[in-house]
Design a protein around this motif. Structure first.
Motif, mmCIF file in Angstrom:
data_model
loop_
_atom_site.group_PDB
_atom_site.id
_atom_site.type_symbol
_atom_site.label_atom_id
_atom_site.label_comp_id
_atom_site.label_asym_id
_atom_site.label_seq_id
_atom_site.Cartn_x
_atom_site.Cartn_y
_atom_site.Cartn_z
ATOM 1 N N UNK A 92 0.962 -1.239 0.001
ATOM 2 C CA UNK A 92 0.090 -0.026 0.070
ATOM 3 C C UNK A 92 0.907 1.256 0.060
ATOM 4 N N UNK A 93 0.136 2.338 -0.242
ATOM 5 C CA UNK A 93 0.946 3.678 -0.014
ATOM 6 C C UNK A 93 -0.277 4.222 0.877
ATOM 7 N N UNK A 94 0.129 5.101 1.983
ATOM 8 C CA UNK A 94 -0.658 5.970 2.909
ATOM 9 C C UNK A 94 -0.411 7.390 2.324
ATOM 10 N N UNK A 95 0.504 7.788 2.051
ATOM 11 C CA UNK A 95 0.690 9.405 1.689
ATOM 12 C C UNK A 95 1.740 9.353 0.370
ATOM 13 N N UNK A 96 1.265 9.975 -0.710
ATOM 14 C CA UNK A 96 2.207 10.415 -1.669
ATOM 15 C C UNK A 96 2.193 12.051 -1.634
ATOM 16 N N UNK A 97 3.595 12.589 -1.761
ATOM 17 C CA UNK A 97 3.644 13.763 -1.850
ATOM 18 C C UNK A 97 4.532 14.041 -3.136
ATOM 19 N N UNK A 98 3.964 14.697 -4.013
ATOM 20 C CA UNK A 98 4.572 14.867 -5.493
ATOM 21 C C UNK A 98 5.160 16.301 -5.382
ATOM 22 N N UNK A 99 6.346 16.423 -5.093
ATOM 23 C CA UNK A 99 6.987 17.626 -4.920
ATOM 24 C C UNK A 99 7.971 17.955 -6.215
ATOM 25 N N UNK A 100 8.302 16.962 -7.059
ATOM 26 C CA UNK A 100 9.036 17.103 -8.173
ATOM 27 C C UNK A 100 8.437 18.240 -9.147
ATOM 28 N N UNK A 101 9.443 18.816 -9.557
ATOM 29 C CA UNK A 101 8.761 19.985 -10.625
ATOM 30 C C UNK A 101 9.855 20.283 -11.670
ATOM 31 N N UNK A 102 9.577 21.331 -12.540
ATOM 32 C CA UNK A 102 10.649 21.818 -13.529
ATOM 33 C C UNK A 102 10.308 23.206 -13.770
ATOM 34 N N UNK A 103 10.938 24.213 -12.895
ATOM 35 C CA UNK A 103 10.371 25.609 -13.449
ATOM 36 C C UNK A 103 10.486 26.212 -14.726
ATOM 37 N N UNK A 104 11.132 25.502 -15.609
ATOM 38 C CA UNK A 104 11.475 26.205 -16.833
ATOM 39 C C UNK A 104 11.937 27.557 -16.999
ATOM 40 N N UNK A 105 12.132 28.109 -18.186
ATOM 41 C CA UNK A 105 12.867 29.329 -18.324
ATOM 42 C C UNK A 105 11.835 30.567 -18.546
ATOM 43 N N UNK A 106 12.363 31.650 -17.735
ATOM 44 C CA UNK A 106 11.328 32.915 -18.019
ATOM 45 C C UNK A 106 11.583 33.483 -19.407
ATOM 46 N N UNK A 107 10.704 33.454 -20.164
ATOM 47 C CA UNK A 107 10.811 33.996 -21.581
ATOM 48 C C UNK A 107 9.230 34.360 -22.135
#
Length: 248
Positions: A92-107
């Motif tokens: 089982x999984x009791x808690x998933x925290x999806x904190x992965x991300x990719x900010x990208x470039x400001x443009x």
């Protein structure tokens, strides 16, 4: 759901907690705090060395060693294999925290590099769907299953030059809200959390180069607020905005 009370941290003893983006920043801080609260933590990130360093910190707390999962979340076969491993190990999984991300470039939108856009969408949207696909059954088995996805207010405001990141976060929010609606009759609760600007994170330095960070909270403070949301019932399609940091 209202702004969480950081003093109402839950007891995670024995609960299986999967944290993505655990190599650094908010993800690493959430994983460390979850371990401190007694969770059986699974560290998901691309960099094994960083995961091993975090595991050393967890062991130094006297907690159960973490499970290390150096995984590329944009590759479905990697996430499917992770889901199978978690089923065999924990069931089982009791808690998933999806904190992965990719900010990208400001443009400007007209200047966006299509290759970079594909990378950002893969990390923010495609990876989230891979996790949902592989982990839904594991969350349903849990008596306290909850999934937390980190978002940002730019998904709605879409300020100038943030088009790439705004499109990615808007896509993530739509996907997660739809999934939450599908799970309404189950025990699984799904929450979107906006941590605001956080000092020292890669996203903060990429999006606001040279900006003042004197009043911004650190990752540890925000991690406690994120886990404090577990003390409250999920709020449907609302985004929980952690008001400890200034907005744009």
């Amino acid at each position: 759901m209202t702004t969480p009370d950081p003093s109402s941290l839950p007891d995670l003893s024995g609960r299986v907690v999967v944290v993505t983006g655990a190599s650094r920043g908010i993800g690493a801080a959430v994983a460390l705090e979850a371990a401190r609260l007694g969770g059986r933590v699974v560290l998901v990130g691309r960099t094994r060395g960083a995961l091993e360093e975090l595991d050393d910190e967890i062991r130094a707390l006297g907690r159960e060693p973490a499970v290390l999962a150096p995984v590329d979340l944009t590759r479905r076969e990697h996430v499917d294999a992770l889901g199978g491993m978690l089923f065999e190990r924990f069931g089982r999984i009791d808690l998933l925290v999806h904190a992965a991300g990719e900010p990208g470039t400001l443009t400007p939108v007209s200047h966006i590099d299509p290759t970079e856009l594909q990378k950002v969408l893969a990390v923010e949207v495609i990876a989230a769907q891979h996790l949902i696909r592989s982990f839904e059954t594991l969350l349903r088995v849990s008596e306290t299953g909850r999934a937390i996805f980190l978002t940002c207010d730019i998904a709605a405001s879409a300020p100038a030059y943030f088009g790439m990141a705004a499109a990615a976060k808007a896509g993530l929010e739509a996907l997660v809200r739809s999934w939450a609606a599908e799970l309404r009759q189950s025990r699984v609760e799904v929450v979107l959390v906006d941590p605001g600007r956080v000092a020292g994170t890669r996203t903060e330095t990429r999006r606001y180069p040279g900006g003042s960070r004197e009043k911004l909270p650190g990752s540890a403070e925000v991690a406690a607020l994120i886990l404090a949301t577990l003390a409250q019932p999920a709020g449907g399609n609302d985004v929980v905005r952690l008001q400890s940091s200034p907005r744009l």
